[in-house]
Design an enzyme around this catalytic site. Structure first.
Site, PDB file in Angstrom:
ATOM      1  N   ASP A  32     -31.339 -44.945-104.838  1.00 19.10           N
ATOM      2  CA  ASP A  32     -30.244 -45.862-104.514  1.00 19.10           C
ATOM      3  C   ASP A  32     -29.815 -46.537-105.811  1.00 19.10           C
ATOM      4  OD1 ASP A  32     -28.671 -48.060-103.249  1.00 19.10           O
ATOM      5  OD2 ASP A  32     -29.680 -47.397-101.434  1.00 19.10           O
ATOM      6  N   GLY A  37     -26.713 -51.306-101.142  1.00 18.01           N
ATOM      7  CA  GLY A  37     -28.055 -51.377-100.548  1.00 18.01           C
ATOM      8  C   GLY A  37     -28.811 -52.594-101.037  1.00 18.01           C
ATOM      9  N   ASP A  57     -27.669 -43.688-109.665  1.00 19.39           N
ATOM     10  CA  ASP A  57     -26.361 -43.416-109.059  1.00 19.39           C
ATOM     11  C   ASP A  57     -26.230 -41.902-108.898  1.00 19.39           C
ATOM     12  OD1 ASP A  57     -23.712 -42.915-108.521  1.00 19.39           O
ATOM     13  OD2 ASP A  57     -22.917 -44.140-110.168  1.00 19.39           O
ATOM     14  N   LYS A  92     -16.457 -41.081-105.449  1.00 17.16           N
ATOM     15  CA  LYS A  92     -17.383 -40.342-106.310  1.00 17.16           C
ATOM     16  C   LYS A  92     -18.700 -40.005-105.620  1.00 17.16           C
ATOM     17  CE  LYS A  92     -17.599 -41.770-110.734  1.00 17.16           C
ATOM     18  NZ  LYS A  92     -17.547 -42.775-111.817  1.00 17.16           N
ATOM     19  N   LYS A 106     -30.141 -26.400-104.287  1.00 18.01           N
ATOM     20  CA  LYS A 106     -30.152 -24.975-104.687  1.00 18.01           C
ATOM     21  C   LYS A 106     -31.287 -24.719-105.673  1.00 18.01           C
ATOM     22  CE  LYS A 106     -26.916 -22.052-107.244  1.00 18.01           C
ATOM     23  NZ  LYS A 106     -26.781 -22.653-108.576  1.00 18.01           N
ATOM     24  N   TYR A 146     -12.742 -42.997 -98.352  1.00 23.44           N
ATOM     25  CA  TYR A 146     -13.980 -42.662 -97.642  1.00 23.44           C
ATOM     26  C   TYR A 146     -13.780 -41.378 -96.833  1.00 23.44           C
ATOM     27  CZ  TYR A 146     -17.982 -43.421 -94.448  1.00 23.44           C
ATOM     28  OH  TYR A 146     -19.145 -43.304 -93.722  1.00 23.44           O
ATOM     29  N   LYS A 150     -15.571 -37.736 -97.490  1.00 24.59           N
ATOM     30  CA  LYS A 150     -16.465 -37.142 -96.492  1.00 24.59           C
ATOM     31  C   LYS A 150     -15.959 -35.772 -96.045  1.00 24.59           C
ATOM     32  CE  LYS A 150     -19.654 -40.374 -96.029  1.00 24.59           C
ATOM     33  NZ  LYS A 150     -21.075 -40.126 -96.285  1.00 24.59           N
ATOM     34  N   TYR A 160     -21.478 -24.246-100.293  1.00 28.46           N
ATOM     35  CA  TYR A 160     -22.824 -23.981-100.840  1.00 28.46           C
ATOM     36  C   TYR A 160     -23.653 -23.187 -99.841  1.00 28.46           C
ATOM     37  CZ  TYR A 160     -23.010 -26.272-105.358  1.00 28.46           C
ATOM     38  OH  TYR A 160     -22.837 -26.565-106.691  1.00 28.46           O
TER      39      TYR A 160
END
Ligand code: UDP
Length: 326
Positions: A32, A37, A57, A92, A106, A146, A150, A160
């Site tokens: 975090d 948080g 981050d 980001k 991966k 946001y 998302k 992926y």
């Protein structure tokens, strides 16, 4: 001992996930950057040998030594007023952060579950919302940072999965509440409870006819746990279908807290979705999951938590100055 990396570990959902995986006997790495948080949410875990914390981050390159079995990506600001204060960081963490975590999955051959949201449906024109609905999002509205992060997150996760064969899971989380929500994050549950406890009037936005469907955090965590260990790669809604108008919800909080205060009306924020209710048929069928804790029980537990905050915490306007984040 299996190892799990949980991002957003000091946040509301991340901290409950840390607890769950510790209780299930995992080695948990919590990560975090503490932008939204709070270490208080996980301070009880610091004494444990099978818990580690990285202040990092995730939108920057991530290094985790050794093996990793699972990754749960729950780092993100998650309230409309936070998106307005830290829009770039919100974009980001959902885009660059997810890319970094998929790369890590991966590299480590780990299974990754990413936290998506009912916000991918925007202001929905289909009700209740099924996973097949493509959504109605304003890309350039205040919530766009946001919602679109998302939506990108879901796309890159599927890419992926199909291109790199990474084992991925996607949960679409609907409004969730419970202990450890940030009191001043602006979301309706802590906002109303905080107002009631401070003896302030409850601020309903618009006419309060917009609806939400609130899920207690323990139910949500159970759904996520089941999804991670299922073999289903497409998005799954997790939420409680019990829908209520915001005005009725305010009345409910007034009764629950016994406050003498009343409801006052404030302008409706831009692009505030009019209605929201998850269709949870997929979760029921695939995960054999449905919520167990109704709103009256969940709200009682949540109120107990907020009553336990100190006087200073209850009256603090905001615990964070966001200006140093980019
Ligand atoms: N809301 C409200 N008063 C408040 C905070 C929120 O009426 O003090 C409303 C808000 O306009 C929205 C609903 O409650 O319609 C849920 O807001 P929240 O920020 O919790 O989450 P959202 O589902 O909008 O992301």
């Amino acid at each position: 001992m299996k190892k799990v990396l949980i991002t957003g570990a000091a946040g509301f959902l991340g901290s409950h996930l840390c607890d769950r995986f510790i209780n299930e006997g995992y080695h948990v790495i919590g990560m975090d950057n503490l932008i939204t948080g709070d270490l208080k949410n996980i301070e009880h875990l610091f004494k444990l040998k099978n818990f580690e914390f990285y202040n990092h981050d995730v939108s920057k390159f991530i290094h985790v030594p050794g093996n990793l079995d699972y990754i749960l990506h729950f780092a993100s600001p998650a309230s409309p007023i936070d998106y307005l204060k830290i829009p770039i960081q919100t974009l980001k963490v959902g885009s660059l952060g997810t890319h970094n975590l998929l790369g890590l999955a991966k590299e480590k051959n780990a299974r990754i579950l990413i936290a998506s949201t009912s916000e991918v449906y925007g202001d929905p024109l289909v009700h209740p919302q099924t996973e097949d609905y493509y959504g109605n999002v304003n890309t350039i509205g205040p919530r766009g940072v946001y919602d679109e992060a998302k939506r990108f997150q879901e796309s890159i996760t599927m890419a992926y999965h199909t291109y790199h064969k990474v084992e991925t899971r996607i949960v679409r989380i609907f409004n969730t509440y419970g202990p450890r929500m940030r009191l001043n994050d602006g979301r309706v549950v802590p906002a109303f409870i905080g107002q009631a406890l401070r003896g302030e009037d409850l601020t309903v936005f618009g006419e309060g006819l917009q609806t939400r469907s609130f899920c207690y955090v323990d139910d949500l965590i159970e759904g996520i746990y089941r999804l991670l260990f299922s073999d289903y790669v497409y998005p799954v809604n997790i939420g409680n279908p019990n829908e209520i108008t915001i005005k009725d919800f305010a009345e409910e909080i007034i009764r629950l807290t016994g406050t003498e205060q009343k409801v006052i009306y404030k302008p409706l924020p831009v692009n505030d979705p009019l209605q929201r209710q998850p269709d949870i048929s997929r979760a029921k069928e695939i995960l054999k999951w449905q919520p167990q804790i109704d709103r009256s029980e969940g709200m009682k537990r949540t109120l107990e938590y907020f009553k336990g905050l100190s006087h200073e915490e209850l009256y603090r306007s905001e615990h964070k100055d966001f200006s140093s984040y980019s």
